[in-house]
Design an enzyme around this catalytic site. Structure first.
Site, PDB file in Angstrom:
ATOM      1  N   ASP A  11       0.570  -1.332   0.168  1.00  0.00           N
ATOM      2  CA  ASP A  11      -0.498  -0.238  -0.021  1.00  0.00           C
ATOM      3  C   ASP A  11       1.156   0.831   0.394  1.00  0.00           C
ATOM      4  O   ASP A  11       1.617   0.747   0.044  1.00  0.00           O
ATOM      5  CB  ASP A  11      -0.977  -0.081   1.276  1.00  0.00           C
ATOM      6  CG  ASP A  11      -0.163   0.140   3.087  1.00  0.00           C
ATOM      7  OD1 ASP A  11       0.506  -0.963   2.537  1.00  0.00           O
ATOM      8  OD2 ASP A  11      -0.366   1.038   2.948  1.00  0.00           O
ATOM      9  N   GLU A  14       0.391  -1.046   5.458  1.00  0.00           N
ATOM     10  CA  GLU A  14       1.168  -0.835   6.316  1.00  0.00           C
ATOM     11  C   GLU A  14       1.382   0.449   7.142  1.00  0.00           C
ATOM     12  O   GLU A  14       0.818   1.336   7.995  1.00  0.00           O
ATOM     13  CB  GLU A  14       2.541  -1.023   6.001  1.00  0.00           C
ATOM     14  CG  GLU A  14       3.616  -0.775   7.118  1.00  0.00           C
ATOM     15  CD  GLU A  14       3.979   0.512   6.747  1.00  0.00           C
ATOM     16  OE1 GLU A  14       4.600   0.804   8.193  1.00  0.00           O
ATOM     17  OE2 GLU A  14       3.706   1.656   6.478  1.00  0.00           O
TER      18      GLU A  14
HETATM   19 ZN   LIG Z   1       6.318   2.099   4.000  1.00  0.00          ZN
END
Ligand SMILES: [Zn+2]
Length: 406
Positions: free
Chosen positions: A79, A174
Protein backbone atom coordinates in the site's frame (compact mmCIF):
# COMPACT_ATOMS: atom_id res chain seq x y z
CA UNK A 1 13.34 -8.33 -15.58
CA UNK A 2 15.52 -5.83 -13.68
CA UNK A 3 14.60 -4.48 -10.26
CA UNK A 4 14.13 -1.05 -11.84
CA UNK A 5 11.74 -2.40 -14.48
CA UNK A 6 9.72 -4.13 -11.80
CA UNK A 7 9.61 -0.98 -9.71
CA UNK A 8 8.46 1.18 -12.63
CA UNK A 9 5.58 -1.22 -13.25
CA UNK A 10 4.48 -1.62 -9.64
CA UNK A 11 4.18 2.12 -9.05
CA UNK A 12 1.57 2.45 -11.80
CA UNK A 13 -0.92 0.42 -9.73
CA UNK A 14 -2.88 2.68 -7.37
CA UNK A 15 -2.59 1.05 -3.94
CA UNK A 16 -3.39 4.03 -1.73
CA UNK A 17 -4.60 2.82 1.68
CA UNK A 18 -7.86 4.12 3.15
CA UNK A 19 -8.24 4.46 6.89
CA UNK A 20 -12.02 4.82 6.66
CA UNK A 21 -12.40 1.38 5.08
CA UNK A 22 -13.18 -1.64 7.24
CA UNK A 23 -12.05 -4.25 4.73
CA UNK A 24 -8.66 -5.94 4.46
CA UNK A 25 -7.01 -4.83 2.31
CA UNK A 26 -8.55 -1.39 2.76
CA UNK A 27 -8.63 -0.73 -1.01
CA UNK A 28 -9.09 -3.01 -4.04
CA UNK A 29 -6.00 -1.66 -5.82
CA UNK A 30 -3.81 -3.44 -3.31
CA UNK A 31 -5.35 -6.75 -4.37
CA UNK A 32 -4.71 -5.88 -8.00
CA UNK A 33 -1.01 -5.50 -7.28
CA UNK A 34 -0.95 -8.61 -5.08
CA UNK A 35 -2.38 -10.67 -7.97
CA UNK A 36 0.28 -9.28 -10.32
CA UNK A 37 2.95 -10.20 -7.79
CA UNK A 38 1.53 -13.68 -7.21
CA UNK A 39 1.70 -14.38 -10.94
CA UNK A 40 5.28 -13.10 -11.10
CA UNK A 41 6.37 -15.20 -8.11
CA UNK A 42 4.82 -18.25 -9.78
CA UNK A 43 6.61 -17.46 -13.02
CA UNK A 44 9.94 -17.08 -11.22
CA UNK A 45 9.47 -20.58 -9.85
CA UNK A 46 8.72 -19.94 -6.18
CA UNK A 47 6.64 -22.44 -4.21
CA UNK A 48 3.69 -22.02 -1.80
CA UNK A 49 2.52 -18.84 -3.51
CA UNK A 50 -0.61 -18.01 -1.51
CA UNK A 51 -2.69 -14.84 -1.55
CA UNK A 52 -5.06 -15.09 1.42
CA UNK A 53 -8.53 -13.64 1.93
CA UNK A 54 -7.19 -10.58 3.74
CA UNK A 55 -4.77 -9.60 0.99
CA UNK A 56 -1.54 -11.02 2.44
CA UNK A 57 0.73 -12.66 -0.13
CA UNK A 58 3.34 -15.21 0.91
CA UNK A 59 5.73 -17.43 -1.03
CA UNK A 60 8.83 -19.57 -0.55
CA UNK A 61 12.25 -19.62 -2.16
CA UNK A 62 13.19 -23.24 -1.47
CA UNK A 63 16.56 -23.93 0.15
CA UNK A 64 19.44 -24.40 -2.30
CA UNK A 65 21.31 -26.71 0.05
CA UNK A 66 20.25 -29.62 2.21
CA UNK A 67 20.48 -29.48 5.97
CA UNK A 68 18.77 -27.95 8.91
CA UNK A 69 19.05 -24.25 8.15
CA UNK A 70 16.89 -21.55 9.74
CA UNK A 71 14.04 -20.14 7.64
CA UNK A 72 14.32 -16.38 7.26
CA UNK A 73 11.85 -13.92 5.77
CA UNK A 74 11.75 -10.71 3.74
CA UNK A 75 8.78 -8.38 3.90
CA UNK A 76 7.51 -5.34 2.04
CA UNK A 77 4.16 -3.54 2.01
CA UNK A 78 2.14 -2.96 -1.14
CA UNK A 79 0.00 0.00 0.00
CA UNK A 80 0.92 3.66 -0.26
CA UNK A 81 0.19 6.55 2.07
CA UNK A 82 -3.38 7.88 2.29
CA UNK A 83 -1.90 11.36 2.70
CA UNK A 84 -1.10 11.81 -0.97
CA UNK A 85 -2.69 11.00 -4.31
CA UNK A 86 -1.45 7.66 -5.60
CA UNK A 87 -3.52 7.29 -8.78
CA UNK A 88 -2.01 7.58 -12.25
CA UNK A 89 1.55 7.72 -10.99
CA UNK A 90 3.84 8.56 -13.91
CA UNK A 91 7.36 7.53 -12.93
CA UNK A 92 10.14 9.49 -14.62
CA UNK A 93 13.67 8.19 -14.99
CA UNK A 94 16.49 10.75 -14.88
CA UNK A 95 19.44 8.67 -16.12
CA UNK A 96 22.90 9.57 -14.83
CA UNK A 97 21.52 12.63 -13.06
CA UNK A 98 23.97 15.53 -13.32
CA UNK A 99 23.05 17.34 -10.10
CA UNK A 100 20.92 20.06 -11.66
CA UNK A 101 17.47 20.93 -10.27
CA UNK A 102 14.84 18.37 -11.23
CA UNK A 103 11.63 20.23 -12.15
CA UNK A 104 8.69 17.84 -12.20
CA UNK A 105 6.73 18.33 -15.44
CA UNK A 106 3.15 18.29 -14.12
CA UNK A 107 3.79 20.99 -11.50
CA UNK A 108 6.63 23.46 -12.04
CA UNK A 109 6.64 24.32 -8.32
CA UNK A 110 7.66 20.75 -7.47
CA UNK A 111 11.44 20.91 -7.70
CA UNK A 112 14.11 18.59 -6.32
CA UNK A 113 17.31 20.44 -5.45
CA UNK A 114 20.57 18.88 -4.37
CA UNK A 115 21.20 21.86 -2.09
CA UNK A 116 18.02 21.10 -0.11
CA UNK A 117 18.34 17.32 0.00
CA UNK A 118 21.62 15.83 1.21
CA UNK A 119 20.56 12.29 0.31
CA UNK A 120 19.89 13.45 -3.25
CA UNK A 121 23.20 15.33 -3.39
CA UNK A 122 24.91 12.04 -2.54
CA UNK A 123 23.32 10.43 -5.62
CA UNK A 124 24.80 12.57 -8.40
CA UNK A 125 25.50 10.27 -11.34
CA UNK A 126 22.77 7.83 -10.25
CA UNK A 127 19.67 7.01 -12.30
CA UNK A 128 17.06 8.89 -10.25
CA UNK A 129 13.36 8.06 -10.41
CA UNK A 130 10.72 10.65 -9.50
CA UNK A 131 6.99 11.05 -9.98
CA UNK A 132 5.62 13.75 -12.30
CA UNK A 133 4.68 16.39 -9.73
CA UNK A 134 1.05 15.73 -8.78
CA UNK A 135 1.27 12.35 -7.03
CA UNK A 136 3.57 10.47 -4.73
CA UNK A 137 5.96 8.03 -6.39
CA UNK A 138 5.24 5.06 -4.14
CA UNK A 139 8.86 4.07 -3.54
CA UNK A 140 7.49 3.61 -0.01
CA UNK A 141 7.24 0.69 -0.28
CA UNK A 142 7.21 -0.50 -3.89
CA UNK A 143 10.99 -0.09 -3.81
CA UNK A 144 10.96 -2.76 -1.11
CA UNK A 145 8.51 -4.91 -3.08
CA UNK A 146 10.68 -4.72 -6.21
CA UNK A 147 13.84 -5.50 -4.22
CA UNK A 148 12.32 -8.59 -2.60
CA UNK A 149 10.94 -9.96 -5.89
CA UNK A 150 14.17 -9.26 -7.78
CA UNK A 151 16.28 -10.86 -5.04
CA UNK A 152 14.08 -13.98 -5.10
CA UNK A 153 14.46 -14.17 -8.86
CA UNK A 154 18.23 -13.85 -8.51
CA UNK A 155 18.44 -16.59 -5.89
CA UNK A 156 16.36 -18.98 -7.99
CA UNK A 157 18.58 -18.27 -11.00
CA UNK A 158 21.76 -18.82 -8.94
CA UNK A 159 21.38 -22.14 -7.13
CA UNK A 160 25.13 -22.12 -6.47
CA UNK A 161 24.47 -19.54 -3.72
CA UNK A 162 23.97 -21.57 -0.54
CA UNK A 163 20.88 -20.56 1.40
CA UNK A 164 18.17 -22.06 3.57
CA UNK A 165 14.42 -21.71 3.04
CA UNK A 166 13.39 -18.12 2.47
CA UNK A 167 9.88 -16.84 3.00
CA UNK A 168 8.56 -13.73 1.28
CA UNK A 169 5.65 -11.70 2.61
CA UNK A 170 3.82 -8.82 0.92
CA UNK A 171 1.49 -7.06 3.32
CA UNK A 172 -1.38 -4.59 2.88
CA UNK A 173 -2.21 -1.43 4.82
CA UNK A 174 1.07 -0.71 6.58
CA UNK A 175 0.49 3.01 6.13
CA UNK A 176 -2.69 2.89 8.22
CA UNK A 177 -1.06 0.78 10.91
CA UNK A 178 -2.83 -2.48 10.06
CA UNK A 179 -0.08 -4.35 8.26
CA UNK A 180 0.58 -6.71 11.14
CA UNK A 181 -3.10 -7.15 12.11
CA UNK A 182 -3.78 -10.27 10.09
CA UNK A 183 -0.22 -11.39 9.50
CA UNK A 184 -0.10 -15.09 10.31
CA UNK A 185 3.31 -15.47 11.95
CA UNK A 186 2.89 -19.23 12.35
CA UNK A 187 1.98 -19.72 8.69
CA UNK A 188 4.89 -17.51 7.64
CA UNK A 189 7.07 -19.88 9.62
CA UNK A 190 10.31 -17.90 9.69
CA UNK A 191 12.72 -17.50 12.57
CA UNK A 192 13.29 -13.85 11.83
CA UNK A 193 12.52 -11.42 9.01
CA UNK A 194 13.60 -8.13 7.51
CA UNK A 195 11.30 -5.41 6.22
CA UNK A 196 12.66 -3.64 3.14
CA UNK A 197 11.16 -0.24 3.88
CA UNK A 198 13.94 2.20 4.69
CA UNK A 199 15.80 5.16 3.27
CA UNK A 200 19.25 5.66 1.86
CA UNK A 201 21.56 2.79 0.98
CA UNK A 202 23.13 1.32 4.10
CA UNK A 203 20.37 2.17 6.54
CA UNK A 204 19.55 -0.39 9.19
CA UNK A 205 16.84 0.27 11.76
CA UNK A 206 16.18 -1.87 14.82
CA UNK A 207 14.88 0.61 17.37
CA UNK A 208 11.46 2.18 17.15
CA UNK A 209 9.31 4.21 19.46
CA UNK A 210 7.08 2.58 21.99
CA UNK A 211 3.67 4.06 21.43
CA UNK A 212 0.33 4.52 23.16
CA UNK A 213 -2.55 6.81 22.38
CA UNK A 214 -4.66 8.38 25.12
CA UNK A 215 -8.09 9.87 24.58
CA UNK A 216 -8.89 12.64 27.01
CA UNK A 217 -12.62 13.40 27.11
CA UNK A 218 -14.02 16.45 28.90
CA UNK A 219 -17.72 16.31 29.74
CA UNK A 220 -19.42 19.69 30.05
CA UNK A 221 -23.05 20.78 30.09
CA UNK A 222 -24.78 22.33 27.12
CA UNK A 223 -27.76 24.63 27.15
CA UNK A 224 -29.04 27.49 24.96
CA UNK A 225 -26.24 30.06 25.02
CA UNK A 226 -28.73 32.91 25.42
CA UNK A 227 -29.84 31.51 28.75
CA UNK A 228 -26.67 29.77 29.84
CA UNK A 229 -25.57 32.00 32.68
CA UNK A 230 -24.54 29.90 35.63
CA UNK A 231 -25.46 26.61 34.00
CA UNK A 232 -23.41 26.03 30.86
CA UNK A 233 -20.08 24.22 31.23
CA UNK A 234 -18.16 24.36 27.94
CA UNK A 235 -16.09 21.24 27.31
CA UNK A 236 -14.41 22.91 24.30
CA UNK A 237 -12.92 25.59 26.53
CA UNK A 238 -11.68 23.00 29.00
CA UNK A 239 -10.04 21.01 26.22
CA UNK A 240 -8.42 24.15 24.82
CA UNK A 241 -6.99 25.00 28.24
CA UNK A 242 -5.66 21.45 28.58
CA UNK A 243 -3.98 21.52 25.16
CA UNK A 244 -2.47 24.90 25.97
CA UNK A 245 -0.83 23.45 29.08
CA UNK A 246 0.93 20.61 27.32
CA UNK A 247 4.72 20.97 27.26
CA UNK A 248 6.16 23.11 24.45
CA UNK A 249 9.91 23.43 24.90
CA UNK A 250 10.31 19.71 25.49
CA UNK A 251 8.19 16.59 24.96
CA UNK A 252 6.63 17.98 21.78
CA UNK A 253 7.24 16.85 18.19
CA UNK A 254 8.13 20.41 17.21
CA UNK A 255 11.06 20.57 19.65
CA UNK A 256 12.46 17.03 19.83
CA UNK A 257 14.51 14.64 17.73
CA UNK A 258 16.91 11.73 18.18
CA UNK A 259 16.05 9.72 21.27
CA UNK A 260 13.65 12.26 22.84
CA UNK A 261 10.03 11.24 23.20
CA UNK A 262 6.95 13.44 22.95
CA UNK A 263 3.32 14.00 23.90
CA UNK A 264 1.37 15.06 20.83
CA UNK A 265 -2.29 16.17 20.59
CA UNK A 266 -3.34 15.38 17.03
CA UNK A 267 -7.11 15.23 16.85
CA UNK A 268 -10.04 16.94 18.59
CA UNK A 269 -13.74 16.05 18.45
CA UNK A 270 -15.42 19.06 19.87
CA UNK A 271 -18.82 20.07 21.19
CA UNK A 272 -19.88 22.07 24.23
CA UNK A 273 -21.28 18.96 25.86
CA UNK A 274 -18.31 16.73 25.22
CA UNK A 275 -14.85 17.24 23.74
CA UNK A 276 -12.23 14.55 23.17
CA UNK A 277 -8.57 15.18 22.53
CA UNK A 278 -6.48 12.34 21.19
CA UNK A 279 -2.87 12.48 22.33
CA UNK A 280 0.01 10.35 21.08
CA UNK A 281 2.52 9.18 23.70
CA UNK A 282 5.94 8.29 22.31
CA UNK A 283 9.26 7.26 23.84
CA UNK A 284 12.02 4.75 23.15
CA UNK A 285 11.74 3.50 26.75
CA UNK A 286 8.39 1.80 27.23
CA UNK A 287 8.25 2.56 30.96
CA UNK A 288 8.43 6.29 30.19
CA UNK A 289 5.00 6.06 28.52
CA UNK A 290 3.56 5.69 32.03
CA UNK A 291 5.17 9.00 33.05
CA UNK A 292 3.74 10.67 29.95
CA UNK A 293 0.31 9.25 30.70
CA UNK A 294 0.57 10.50 34.30
CA UNK A 295 1.49 13.97 33.05
CA UNK A 296 -1.49 14.08 30.69
CA UNK A 297 -3.84 12.86 33.40
CA UNK A 298 -2.52 15.38 35.93
CA UNK A 299 -2.84 18.36 33.57
CA UNK A 300 -6.31 17.32 32.43
CA UNK A 301 -7.39 16.66 36.01
CA UNK A 302 -6.30 20.15 37.07
CA UNK A 303 -8.20 21.68 34.16
CA UNK A 304 -11.31 19.64 34.98
CA UNK A 305 -11.23 20.85 38.59
CA UNK A 306 -10.84 24.49 37.46
CA UNK A 307 -13.56 24.34 34.83
CA UNK A 308 -16.18 22.18 36.49
CA UNK A 309 -15.95 19.55 33.78
CA UNK A 310 -15.59 15.85 34.31
CA UNK A 311 -12.67 14.16 32.57
CA UNK A 312 -12.26 10.59 31.35
CA UNK A 313 -9.24 8.78 29.95
CA UNK A 314 -8.90 5.86 27.61
CA UNK A 315 -5.41 4.49 26.84
CA UNK A 316 -4.68 2.20 23.93
CA UNK A 317 -1.40 0.41 23.28
CA UNK A 318 -0.16 0.93 19.73
CA UNK A 319 3.29 -0.69 19.40
CA UNK A 320 6.51 -1.26 21.31
CA UNK A 321 10.20 -0.63 20.66
CA UNK A 322 11.33 -3.62 18.61
CA UNK A 323 14.75 -3.41 20.22
CA UNK A 324 13.34 -5.02 23.36
CA UNK A 325 12.89 -8.16 21.25
CA UNK A 326 15.89 -7.79 18.94
CA UNK A 327 18.32 -7.45 21.86
CA UNK A 328 17.43 -11.05 22.66
CA UNK A 329 18.28 -12.09 19.07
CA UNK A 330 21.54 -10.24 18.37
CA UNK A 331 22.40 -12.35 15.32
CA UNK A 332 19.42 -10.93 13.39
CA UNK A 333 20.83 -7.40 13.45
CA UNK A 334 24.47 -8.50 13.29
CA UNK A 335 23.92 -10.40 10.06
CA UNK A 336 22.15 -7.40 8.53
CA UNK A 337 25.20 -5.28 9.36
CA UNK A 338 27.46 -7.87 7.81
CA UNK A 339 25.36 -8.11 4.64
CA UNK A 340 25.41 -4.34 4.24
CA UNK A 341 29.21 -4.33 4.60
CA UNK A 342 29.53 -7.13 2.06
CA UNK A 343 27.92 -4.98 -0.62
CA UNK A 344 30.46 -2.28 0.11
CA UNK A 345 28.41 0.01 2.34
CA UNK A 346 28.88 1.17 5.91
CA UNK A 347 25.74 0.47 8.01
CA UNK A 348 23.86 3.64 8.94
CA UNK A 349 22.03 2.90 12.18
CA UNK A 350 19.48 5.28 13.60
CA UNK A 351 16.33 5.05 15.71
CA UNK A 352 12.96 5.16 13.94
CA UNK A 353 10.86 8.00 15.34
CA UNK A 354 7.75 6.03 14.59
CA UNK A 355 6.78 2.40 14.25
CA UNK A 356 6.95 -0.15 11.49
CA UNK A 357 5.15 -3.39 10.90
CA UNK A 358 8.36 -4.88 12.24
CA UNK A 359 7.76 -3.25 15.64
CA UNK A 360 4.58 -5.24 16.03
CA UNK A 361 5.76 -8.39 14.27
CA UNK A 362 8.78 -8.54 16.59
CA UNK A 363 6.41 -8.74 19.55
CA UNK A 364 4.25 -11.29 17.72
CA UNK A 365 7.25 -13.65 17.68
CA UNK A 366 8.96 -12.65 14.45
CA UNK A 367 12.04 -10.48 15.17
CA UNK A 368 12.01 -8.00 12.27
CA UNK A 369 14.43 -5.09 11.84
CA UNK A 370 14.16 -2.74 8.85
CA UNK A 371 16.57 -2.43 5.93
CA UNK A 372 17.06 0.40 3.44
CA UNK A 373 15.12 0.33 0.18
CA UNK A 374 16.17 3.68 -1.28
CA UNK A 375 13.02 5.55 -0.23
CA UNK A 376 13.34 9.31 -0.03
CA UNK A 377 10.81 12.08 0.73
CA UNK A 378 8.11 9.49 1.19
CA UNK A 379 4.42 10.50 1.32
CA UNK A 380 5.37 13.49 -0.82
CA UNK A 381 5.16 14.68 -4.41
CA UNK A 382 8.94 14.99 -4.20
CA UNK A 383 9.39 11.31 -3.42
CA UNK A 384 12.29 9.69 -5.28
CA UNK A 385 14.52 6.64 -5.43
CA UNK A 386 17.41 5.50 -7.60
CA UNK A 387 18.27 2.44 -9.64
CA UNK A 388 21.59 2.08 -7.83
CA UNK A 389 19.97 1.97 -4.38
CA UNK A 390 17.40 -0.58 -5.57
CA UNK A 391 20.23 -2.75 -6.86
CA UNK A 392 22.18 -2.41 -3.61
CA UNK A 393 19.00 -3.50 -1.83
CA UNK A 394 18.78 -6.64 -3.97
CA UNK A 395 22.43 -7.46 -3.32
CA UNK A 396 21.99 -6.95 0.43
CA UNK A 397 19.06 -9.38 0.49
CA UNK A 398 21.10 -11.93 -1.47
CA UNK A 399 24.02 -11.56 0.95
CA UNK A 400 21.68 -11.98 3.92
CA UNK A 401 20.32 -15.18 2.41
CA UNK A 402 23.87 -16.40 1.99
CA UNK A 403 24.86 -15.47 5.56
CA UNK A 404 21.93 -17.42 7.02
CA UNK A 405 22.73 -20.32 4.71
CA UNK A 406 26.15 -21.14 6.10
ZN1 LIG B 1 6.69 2.15 4.23
Amino acid sequence: MSVLERFLRYVTVDTRADESSDTSPSTPGQLVLQRVLAAELDAIGLTDVVLDDHGYLMATVPASVAGDLPTIGFLAHVDTSPEMDGANVKPILHPAWDGRDIVLPDDATAVLRAAEDSALAACIGYDIVTASGTTLLGADDKAGVAIVVAAAEYLVAHPEIPHGPIRLGFTPDEEIGRGADRFDVARFGAQCAYTLDGGRAGELEYESFSADVIRVTFHGFNTHPGYARGTMVNAIKAAARFVDRLPREELSPETTDGYDGYVHPYQIDASVDRTSVRVLLRDFVTATLRDQQALVERLAGEVAAETGTRVEFEVKEQYRNMREVLDRHPLVVERAREAIRRVGLEPIEKPIRGGTDGSRLSFMGLPTPNLFAGEHNFHSRLEWTSRQELELGVRTVVELARLWGT
